[in-house]
Design a protein around this motif. Structure first.
Motif, PDB file in Angstrom:
ATOM      1  N   UNK A   1       0.842  -1.216   0.000  1.00 12.59           N
ATOM      2  CA  UNK A   1       0.000   0.000   0.000  1.00 12.59           C
ATOM      3  C   UNK A   1       0.869   1.256   0.000  1.00 12.59           C
ATOM      4  N   UNK A   2       1.686   1.418  -1.044  1.00 14.82           N
ATOM      5  CA  UNK A   2       2.698   2.485  -1.037  1.00 14.82           C
ATOM      6  C   UNK A   2       2.075   3.871  -0.896  1.00 14.82           C
ATOM      7  N   UNK A   3       1.002   4.111  -1.641  1.00 15.09           N
ATOM      8  CA  UNK A   3       0.378   5.440  -1.580  1.00 15.09           C
ATOM      9  C   UNK A   3      -0.212   5.694  -0.199  1.00 15.09           C
ATOM     10  N   UNK A   4      -0.868   4.679   0.364  1.00 12.42           N
ATOM     11  CA  UNK A   4      -1.470   4.838   1.691  1.00 12.42           C
ATOM     12  C   UNK A   4      -0.393   5.002   2.765  1.00 12.42           C
ATOM     13  N   UNK A   5       0.724   4.271   2.641  1.00 14.11           N
ATOM     14  CA  UNK A   5       1.802   4.416   3.616  1.00 14.11           C
ATOM     15  C   UNK A   5       2.446   5.796   3.522  1.00 14.11           C
ATOM     16  N   UNK A   6       2.640   6.286   2.295  1.00 16.00           N
ATOM     17  CA  UNK A   6       3.232   7.612   2.126  1.00 16.00           C
ATOM     18  C   UNK A   6       2.330   8.687   2.719  1.00 16.00           C
ATOM     19  N   UNK A   7       1.023   8.567   2.472  1.00 13.57           N
ATOM     20  CA  UNK A   7       0.079   9.544   3.029  1.00 13.57           C
ATOM     21  C   UNK A   7       0.060   9.462   4.557  1.00 13.57           C
ATOM     22  N   UNK A   8       0.094   8.238   5.087  1.00 14.91           N
ATOM     23  CA  UNK A   8       0.089   8.059   6.548  1.00 14.91           C
ATOM     24  C   UNK A   8       1.339   8.668   7.165  1.00 14.91           C
ATOM     25  N   UNK A   9       2.491   8.460   6.517  1.00 13.40           N
ATOM     26  CA  UNK A   9       3.747   9.000   7.044  1.00 13.40           C
ATOM     27  C   UNK A   9       3.731  10.526   7.004  1.00 13.40           C
ATOM     28  N   UNK A  10       3.178  11.083   5.934  1.00 15.39           N
ATOM     29  CA  UNK A  10       3.094  12.543   5.829  1.00 15.39           C
ATOM     30  C   UNK A  10       2.188  13.112   6.917  1.00 15.39           C
ATOM     31  N   UNK A  11       1.029  12.479   7.123  1.00 17.89           N
ATOM     32  CA  UNK A  11       0.114  12.963   8.168  1.00 17.89           C
ATOM     33  C   UNK A  11       0.746  12.789   9.549  1.00 17.89           C
ATOM     34  N   UNK A  12       1.439  11.647   9.739  1.00 22.09           N
ATOM     35  CA  UNK A  12       2.058  11.380  11.039  1.00 22.09           C
ATOM     36  C   UNK A  12       3.101  12.429  11.383  1.00 22.09           C
ATOM     37  N   UNK A  13       3.872  12.852  10.372  1.00 20.96           N
ATOM     38  CA  UNK A  13       4.921  13.824  10.620  1.00 20.96           C
ATOM     39  C   UNK A  13       4.396  15.173  11.073  1.00 20.96           C
ATOM     40  N   UNK A  14       3.124  15.439  10.818  1.00 22.46           N
ATOM     41  CA  UNK A  14       2.521  16.711  11.219  1.00 22.46           C
ATOM     42  C   UNK A  14       1.769  16.621  12.538  1.00 22.46           C
ATOM     43  N   UNK A  15       1.698  15.429  13.106  1.00 17.96           N
ATOM     44  CA  UNK A  15       0.995  15.288  14.391  1.00 17.96           C
ATOM     45  C   UNK A  15       1.759  16.025  15.492  1.00 17.96           C
ATOM     46  N   UNK A  16       1.060  16.655  16.418  1.00 20.58           N
ATOM     47  CA  UNK A  16       1.758  17.308  17.538  1.00 20.58           C
ATOM     48  C   UNK A  16       2.599  16.290  18.319  1.00 20.58           C
ATOM     49  N   UNK A  17       3.853  16.616  18.527  1.00 23.84           N
ATOM     50  CA  UNK A  17       4.729  15.729  19.297  1.00 23.84           C
ATOM     51  C   UNK A  17       5.220  14.521  18.532  1.00 23.84           C
ATOM     52  N   UNK A  18       4.986  14.476  17.212  1.00 29.42           N
ATOM     53  CA  UNK A  18       5.314  13.277  16.442  1.00 29.42           C
ATOM     54  C   UNK A  18       6.796  12.934  16.484  1.00 29.42           C
ATOM     55  N   UNK A  19       7.648  13.935  16.675  1.00 29.67           N
ATOM     56  CA  UNK A  19       9.084  13.690  16.662  1.00 29.67           C
ATOM     57  C   UNK A  19       9.660  13.661  18.077  1.00 29.67           C
ATOM     58  N   UNK A  20       8.791  13.611  19.060  1.00 32.75           N
ATOM     59  CA  UNK A  20       9.245  13.524  20.441  1.00 32.75           C
ATOM     60  C   UNK A  20       9.489  12.087  20.866  1.00 32.75           C
ATOM     61  N   UNK A  21       9.814  11.930  22.122  1.00 36.47           N
ATOM     62  CA  UNK A  21      10.096  10.607  22.680  1.00 36.47           C
ATOM     63  C   UNK A  21       8.779   9.914  23.002  1.00 36.47           C
ATOM     64  N   UNK A  22       8.572   8.690  22.480  1.00 31.18           N
ATOM     65  CA  UNK A  22       7.319   7.982  22.778  1.00 31.18           C
ATOM     66  C   UNK A  22       7.405   7.277  24.132  1.00 31.18           C
ATOM     67  N   UNK A  23       6.275   6.839  24.685  1.00 27.62           N
ATOM     68  CA  UNK A  23       6.338   5.961  25.864  1.00 27.62           C
ATOM     69  C   UNK A  23       7.132   4.699  25.511  1.00 27.62           C
ATOM     70  N   UNK A  24       7.912   4.176  26.433  1.00 30.90           N
ATOM     71  CA  UNK A  24       8.768   3.033  26.102  1.00 30.90           C
ATOM     72  C   UNK A  24       7.954   1.803  25.711  1.00 30.90           C
ATOM     73  N   UNK A  25       6.725   1.670  26.216  1.00 28.30           N
ATOM     74  CA  UNK A  25       5.885   0.528  25.842  1.00 28.30           C
ATOM     75  C   UNK A  25       5.227   0.717  24.483  1.00 28.30           C
ATOM     76  N   UNK A  26       5.253   1.930  23.963  1.00 32.70           N
ATOM     77  CA  UNK A  26       4.582   2.233  22.701  1.00 32.70           C
ATOM     78  C   UNK A  26       3.400   3.153  22.917  1.00 32.70           C
TER      79      UNK A  26
END
Length: 478
Positions: A130-155
């Motif tokens: 699903x290349x197009x869907x994955x690319x769109x998901x990654x683009x949207x994810x990168x704009x989420x607040x805190x997306x590039x911060x440290x996640x909880x260690x459990x996920x």
């Protein structure tokens, strides 16, 4: 044009022209290259990136791209022969071996040469991803607040909740750890559950990557035969009794390589036998999302029927998406969860947050169920095409089990077949197949090959690949 061939072609042309520029000289602008070669800005950017990676040019932001200065003469090679002594010291007494055999894993990871049909792959072909869907998901994810911060260690909690709902039963998000792919999760589970030198029960045949993990951890894989209804409970009970093992690794759904599904009658038996032995069952639920269109209702994961913490469950998004989309879940209940969590944190810290956010975006989008339906239909068509081609070209081979899920067929070759010679002849004929030997923890009962129908461009390639395989068999068998 954004395809890799145009990028490679442009990079070659630019490489051939570099002598026109003096060291430190400036190359034409990206806009000029776009107009001259009639390619897209993305193609120009990627071609220049290739040259930069080769050390031929350097990019200076705001200034342009320049030919690099000539490098000083390379220093003479050092003497690394001392390493042979150091690396071999105490090797015979190591409880956990430092040298790891990756051959069984590389069979499904190495890309074949151009023109070779890939029947040995373990992932979906690019046309099925699903290349197009994955690319769109990654683009949207990168704009989420805190997306590039440290996640909880459990996920991320929302992702853990999504995996828990998919498993069902009494599983909750608190019992889910997000891991970087199924291989990583299996490594963590085996390290947590069995000390170096201990026996671990495995299905026979089974996934070579799991055997490699076990051996790399200093464990002793003990085979328990599988038939079309899954692992055999009578032999499983005998193996626990004979070895004192405290771990069984199994794939109850569309087992790799046989495609077997653990039957309804055997499911409670496996859990009962493991519980009586005081043992854990590592459930590798690796292809639940690669069901075929004609499969019918699937049995639930073993973990959903387990109230006593016997099952440590592993499931992943990778097989249904892309080899680079390495997001999976490791699920357990009871005191073992803390041990798994500790190992996961020490070894990996956490799965990168942007990838977790992208996974949430992907599985929450309307494109996700559409993708799974499309793959289910395509895999059925490819399976049927491969089975029909094999019946036509190999009438002497019995195919007693055609699975309704997964991405491969498992074939027993005629008695006396030289498996290694067949695999080599097939490669010369232009088709890569997986030999059966690495799937067995002990001596195999016969020669086998595994044929994947997911890593090729379509049914035409499948028909041609089987034709090439027949030619290779004729060469080996005379």
């Amino acid at each position: 044009m954004h395809d890799g061939s145009s990028v490679d072609e442009l990079a070659k042309q630019l490489r051939d022209e570099l002598d026109r520029y003096s060291p430190g000289g400036k190359l034409p602008s990206s806009r000029a290259l776009v107009e001259r070669f009639r390619v897209s800005p993305v193609t120009v950017s990627r071609a220049l990136g290739q040259l930069a990676a080769e050390g031929l040019v350097v990019t200076r932001p705001g200034a342009g791209v320049f030919r690099t200065e000539p490098q000083a003469a390379a220093a003479p090679a050092g003497d690394t022969s001392w390493q042979e002594v150091t690396l071999s010291a105490d090797a015979a007494t190591e409880p956990v071996p430092r040298a790891v055999d990756a051959s069984g894993v590389l069979v499904t990871l190495a890309a074949p040469a151009p023109g070779v049909i890939e029947f040995n792959g373990g992932y979906l072909d690019a046309s099925l991803q699903p290349e197009r869907a994955m690319a769109a998901a990654l683009a949207r994810a990168g704009r989420r607040p805190g997306a590039w911060g440290r996640p909880p260690v459990d996920g991320l909690m929302e992702l853990r909740e999504w995996f828990a709902r998919g498993i069902g039963g009494a599983i909750t998000a608190a019992e889910v750890l997000i891991t970087a792919g199924g291989q990583s999760a299996l490594t963590t589970a085996l390290r947590a559950l069995a000390p170096p030198g201990a026996p671990v029960l495995v299905e026979s045949p089974t996934y070579p990557g799991m055997l490699a993990i076990a051996r790399a951890a200093g464990l002793r894989p003990v085979p328990v035969p599988v038939d079309t209804d899954g692992v055999r409970p009578d032999l499983l009970e005998a193996a626990f009794r004979a070895t004192g093992a405290r771990v069984l690794v199994c794939q109850p759904l569309f087992q790799n390589p046989t495609g077997a599904v653990l039957s309804a009658a055997r499911r409670p038996e496996v859990l009962r036998i493991a519980r009586a032995a005081g043992a854990f069952v590592i459930e590798d639920d690796f292809v639940r999302r690669l069901v075929h269109e004609d499969a019918g209702p699937l049995p639930r994961p073993l973990a959903s029927d387990d109230r006593d913490g016997v099952v440590v469950h592993v499931c992943s998004l990778t097989k249904a998406t892309s080899p680079s989309f390495r997001v999976s879940a490791l699920v357990a209940r009871g005191p073992v969860l803390e041990r798994l969590r500790a190992i996961q944190v020490v070894d990996h810290f956490f799965v990168p947050r942007p990838l977790q956010e992208a996974a949430l975006e992907l599985v929450g989008s309307p494109a996700w169920p559409r993708h799974l339906r499309a793959v289910a239909g395509e895999l059925k068509d490819r399976r049927d095409a491969m089975a029909a081609a094999l019946r036509l070209r190999f009438p002497e081979l019995a195919m007693p089990h055609i699975p309704a899920g997964g991405y491969h067929l498992w074939l027993r070759m005629p008695d006396g077949t030289d498996e290694a010679a067949l695999v080599s002849a097939a490669l010369r004929a232009g088709v890569a197949v997986a030999p059966g030997r690495p799937y067995f923890a002990a001596e195999p009962p016969a020669a086998y090959i595994r044929l994947s129908f997911a890593g090729v461009a379509g049914t035409g390639e499948i028909v041609e690949g089987v034709r090439r395989l027949r030619a290779a068999c004729d060469e080996v068998l005379g």
